[in-house]
Design a protein around this motif. Structure first.
Motif, PDB file in Angstrom:
ATOM      1  N   ALA A  59     -11.125   6.831   0.496  1.00 22.67           N
ATOM      2  CA  ALA A  59     -10.431   7.604   1.465  1.00 22.67           C
ATOM      3  C   ALA A  59     -10.832   7.767   2.472  1.00 22.67           C
ATOM      4  CB  ALA A  59     -10.109   9.094   0.550  1.00 22.67           C
ATOM      5  N   ALA A  60     -12.102   7.882   2.880  1.00 24.55           N
ATOM      6  CA  ALA A  60     -12.836   7.777   4.493  1.00 24.55           C
ATOM      7  C   ALA A  60     -12.358   6.681   5.028  1.00 24.55           C
ATOM      8  CB  ALA A  60     -14.438   8.255   3.987  1.00 24.55           C
ATOM      9  N   GLN A  61     -12.525   5.531   4.386  1.00 20.66           N
ATOM     10  CA  GLN A  61     -12.213   4.325   5.094  1.00 20.66           C
ATOM     11  C   GLN A  61     -10.843   3.566   4.686  1.00 20.66           C
ATOM     12  OE1 GLN A  61     -14.822   2.100   6.803  1.00 20.66           O
ATOM     13  NE2 GLN A  61     -15.355   4.328   6.843  1.00 20.66           N
ATOM     14  N   SER A  62      -9.849   4.506   4.517  1.00 22.78           N
ATOM     15  CA  SER A  62      -8.310   4.321   4.575  1.00 22.78           C
ATOM     16  C   SER A  62      -8.098   3.109   3.390  1.00 22.78           C
ATOM     17  CB  SER A  62      -7.864   3.993   5.833  1.00 22.78           C
ATOM     18  OG  SER A  62      -8.191   5.498   6.642  1.00 22.78           O
ATOM     19  N   MET A  63      -8.776   3.106   2.516  1.00 20.49           N
ATOM     20  CA  MET A  63      -8.679   1.794   1.474  1.00 20.49           C
ATOM     21  C   MET A  63      -8.118   2.437   0.330  1.00 20.49           C
ATOM     22  SD  MET A  63     -12.338  -0.206   2.134  1.00 20.49           S
ATOM     23  CE  MET A  63     -12.040  -1.174   0.732  1.00 20.49           C
ATOM     24  N   SER A  64      -7.786   1.763  -0.657  1.00 23.80           N
ATOM     25  CA  SER A  64      -7.263   1.975  -1.893  1.00 23.80           C
ATOM     26  C   SER A  64      -7.744   1.176  -3.049  1.00 23.80           C
ATOM     27  CB  SER A  64      -5.778   1.824  -2.037  1.00 23.80           C
ATOM     28  OG  SER A  64      -5.171   0.549  -1.907  1.00 23.80           O
ATOM     29  N   PRO A  88       3.048 -10.510   7.646  1.00 28.62           N
ATOM     30  CA  PRO A  88       2.921  -8.993   7.522  1.00 28.62           C
ATOM     31  C   PRO A  88       2.984  -8.132   8.816  1.00 28.62           C
ATOM     32  CG  PRO A  88       0.811  -9.967   7.280  1.00 28.62           C
ATOM     33  CD  PRO A  88       1.703 -11.123   7.275  1.00 28.62           C
ATOM     34  N   VAL A  89       3.551  -7.093   8.978  1.00 26.55           N
ATOM     35  CA  VAL A  89       3.437  -6.128  10.029  1.00 26.55           C
ATOM     36  C   VAL A  89       2.350  -5.195   9.790  1.00 26.55           C
ATOM     37  CG1 VAL A  89       4.637  -4.491  11.461  1.00 26.55           C
ATOM     38  CG2 VAL A  89       6.049  -6.263  10.494  1.00 26.55           C
ATOM     39  N   VAL A  90       1.318  -5.058  10.801  1.00 28.29           N
ATOM     40  CA  VAL A  90       0.244  -4.273  10.606  1.00 28.29           C
ATOM     41  C   VAL A  90      -0.033  -3.337  11.468  1.00 28.29           C
ATOM     42  CG1 VAL A  90      -0.865  -6.068   8.962  1.00 28.29           C
ATOM     43  CG2 VAL A  90      -1.422  -5.927  11.324  1.00 28.29           C
ATOM     44  N   SER A  91      -1.111  -2.448  11.282  1.00 26.36           N
ATOM     45  CA  SER A  91      -1.445  -1.447  12.433  1.00 26.36           C
ATOM     46  C   SER A  91      -2.450  -2.229  13.368  1.00 26.36           C
ATOM     47  CB  SER A  91      -2.378  -0.430  11.801  1.00 26.36           C
ATOM     48  OG  SER A  91      -3.544  -0.989  11.464  1.00 26.36           O
ATOM     49  N   HIS A  92      -2.446  -1.596  14.693  1.00 22.97           N
ATOM     50  CA  HIS A  92      -3.361  -2.477  15.642  1.00 22.97           C
ATOM     51  C   HIS A  92      -4.601  -2.611  15.097  1.00 22.97           C
ATOM     52  CE1 HIS A  92      -0.633  -1.333  19.337  1.00 22.97           C
ATOM     53  NE2 HIS A  92       0.220  -1.893  18.362  1.00 22.97           N
ATOM     54  N   THR A  93      -5.342  -1.512  14.541  1.00 26.37           N
ATOM     55  CA  THR A  93      -6.712  -1.685  13.952  1.00 26.37           C
ATOM     56  C   THR A  93      -6.719  -2.786  12.891  1.00 26.37           C
ATOM     57  OG1 THR A  93      -7.148   0.761  14.137  1.00 26.37           O
ATOM     58  CG2 THR A  93      -8.440  -0.177  12.682  1.00 26.37           C
ATOM     59  N   THR A  94      -5.905  -3.042  12.090  1.00 22.61           N
ATOM     60  CA  THR A  94      -6.189  -4.231  11.080  1.00 22.61           C
ATOM     61  C   THR A  94      -5.898  -5.362  12.083  1.00 22.61           C
ATOM     62  OG1 THR A  94      -4.878  -3.084   9.379  1.00 22.61           O
ATOM     63  CG2 THR A  94      -4.485  -5.333   9.342  1.00 22.61           C
ATOM     64  N   ALA A  95      -4.911  -5.472  12.871  1.00 19.63           N
ATOM     65  CA  ALA A  95      -5.008  -6.779  13.868  1.00 19.63           C
ATOM     66  C   ALA A  95      -6.170  -6.859  14.436  1.00 19.63           C
ATOM     67  CB  ALA A  95      -3.801  -6.673  14.729  1.00 19.63           C
ATOM     68  N   PRO A 103      -3.586  -5.553   1.087  1.00 23.00           N
ATOM     69  CA  PRO A 103      -2.386  -5.118   0.435  1.00 23.00           C
ATOM     70  C   PRO A 103      -1.777  -3.576   1.079  1.00 23.00           C
ATOM     71  CG  PRO A 103      -3.772  -6.116  -1.287  1.00 23.00           C
ATOM     72  CD  PRO A 103      -4.555  -5.879  -0.181  1.00 23.00           C
ATOM     73  N   SER A 104      -2.566  -2.918   1.056  1.00 20.48           N
ATOM     74  CA  SER A 104      -2.236  -1.361   1.467  1.00 20.48           C
ATOM     75  C   SER A 104      -2.063  -1.292   2.857  1.00 20.48           C
ATOM     76  CB  SER A 104      -3.331  -0.391   0.979  1.00 20.48           C
ATOM     77  OG  SER A 104      -4.693  -0.750   1.533  1.00 20.48           O
ATOM     78  N   ALA A 105      -2.432  -2.376   3.781  1.00 16.79           N
ATOM     79  CA  ALA A 105      -2.309  -2.244   5.181  1.00 16.79           C
ATOM     80  C   ALA A 105      -1.093  -2.957   5.809  1.00 16.79           C
ATOM     81  CB  ALA A 105      -3.548  -3.084   5.801  1.00 16.79           C
ATOM     82  N   VAL A 106      -0.284  -3.456   4.861  1.00 19.08           N
ATOM     83  CA  VAL A 106       1.044  -4.036   5.137  1.00 19.08           C
ATOM     84  C   VAL A 106       2.125  -3.105   5.205  1.00 19.08           C
ATOM     85  CG1 VAL A 106       2.769  -5.845   4.475  1.00 19.08           C
ATOM     86  CG2 VAL A 106       0.291  -6.289   3.847  1.00 19.08           C
ATOM     87  N   GLN A 107       2.648  -2.863   6.398  1.00 18.17           N
ATOM     88  CA  GLN A 107       3.591  -1.803   6.664  1.00 18.17           C
ATOM     89  C   GLN A 107       5.127  -2.399   6.175  1.00 18.17           C
ATOM     90  OE1 GLN A 107       3.209  -0.989  10.664  1.00 18.17           O
ATOM     91  NE2 GLN A 107       1.045   0.010  10.388  1.00 18.17           N
ATOM     92  N   SER A 108       5.319  -3.783   6.437  1.00 18.25           N
ATOM     93  CA  SER A 108       6.455  -4.453   6.062  1.00 18.25           C
ATOM     94  C   SER A 108       6.098  -5.811   6.438  1.00 18.25           C
ATOM     95  CB  SER A 108       7.581  -3.990   6.910  1.00 18.25           C
ATOM     96  OG  SER A 108       7.463  -4.037   8.139  1.00 18.25           O
ATOM     97  N   MET A 109       7.303  -6.730   6.217  1.00 18.79           N
ATOM     98  CA  MET A 109       7.035  -8.219   6.200  1.00 18.79           C
ATOM     99  C   MET A 109       8.134  -8.699   7.189  1.00 18.79           C
ATOM    100  SD  MET A 109       4.657  -8.951   4.533  1.00 18.79           S
ATOM    101  CE  MET A 109       4.614 -10.953   4.384  1.00 18.79           C
TER     102      MET A 109
END
Length: 234
Positions: A59-64, A88-95, A103-109
């Protein structure tokens, strides 16, 4: 996959984030409430965590748990998706920081012509060769202002993270890059002068910015990738 294997994958992922500089034992201790010695023993394989402790760290690291279950074959699905034009469309942090999109970081395709991606020449920095190549990020109204009217509010921008070179992609045309600046992603034209990256906006209303390249850094380390496509809302 059993609990022990998930436990080991979590340990390896945390070590990778620490080595990358986006996490420290002290920060993880503050995020989770665990003692630094407790976490250090876990990271060095001297003790295991309870299921509850693993949940708190995830949870602290925004993971699942799905992120720990992602296997090389799952990552291969993403590469095959790129071959077919699915990015994949992702957040700036992921990029900015994630070599492989969880997989949990993918907002859409975003679906693009597969041939367009395959035909794009690459010039990856050595440190980026193993990274997932293409990602898409959304640009907010505030972030777009410096690049208007080339980039407009709510644009989707395709980033080629295997093009970190300052060499022109096309002759006599400046490359537009996504750059890491103070842990944020910015879109700018980029030059390198006197050990500084020079970030130039498209709009003359915004200033030129300079980024000092650190002792252990190269300009390529700060360049997330070349902007390969801009999709502005109609």
């Amino acid at each position: 996959m059993n609990f022990t294997q998930m436990h080991e994958r979590l340990r390896m992922e945390l070590q990778r984030r620490i080595q990358r500089g986006t996490l420290s034992v002290s920060l993880l201790a503050r995020q989770t409430g665990f003692g630094q010695s407790h976490l250090s023993n876990f990271l060095h394989g001297r003790r295991q965590l309870s299921l509850e402790a693993m949940d708190r760290i995830l949870a602290a690291q925004s993971m699942s748990a799905a992120d720990l279950l992602a296997t090389p074959s799952r990552r291969m699905e993403y590469r095959e998706g790129e071959e077919s034009g699915a990015v994949p469309v992702v957040s700036h942090t992921t990029a900015l920081f994630e070599p492989h999109v969880r997989p949990s970081a993918v907002q859409s395709m975003l679906h693009l012509p597969g041939g367009m991606l395959r035909a794009a020449p690459s010039r990856p920095a050595k440190s980026r060769q193993a990274w997932q190549r293409f990602v898409v990020v959304a640009i907010s109204a505030q972030e777009a202002q410096a690049m208007e009217p080339l980039v407009l509010a709510n644009a989707l921008v395709l980033l080629d993270r295997h093009y970190n070179s300052l060499l022109p992609y096309r002759a006599n045309r400046p490359n537009l890059y996504a750059v890491r600046h103070d842990a944020r992603l910015k879109l700018r034209y980029v030059d390198f002068q006197l050990n500084r990256l020079v970030l130039r906006p498209h709009s003359i209303a915004f200033p030129v910015e300079l980024i000092e390249v650190g002792v252990n850094e190269t300009p390529n380390d700060l360049i997330v990738g070349r902007v390969a496509l801009i999709l502005n809302e109609p």
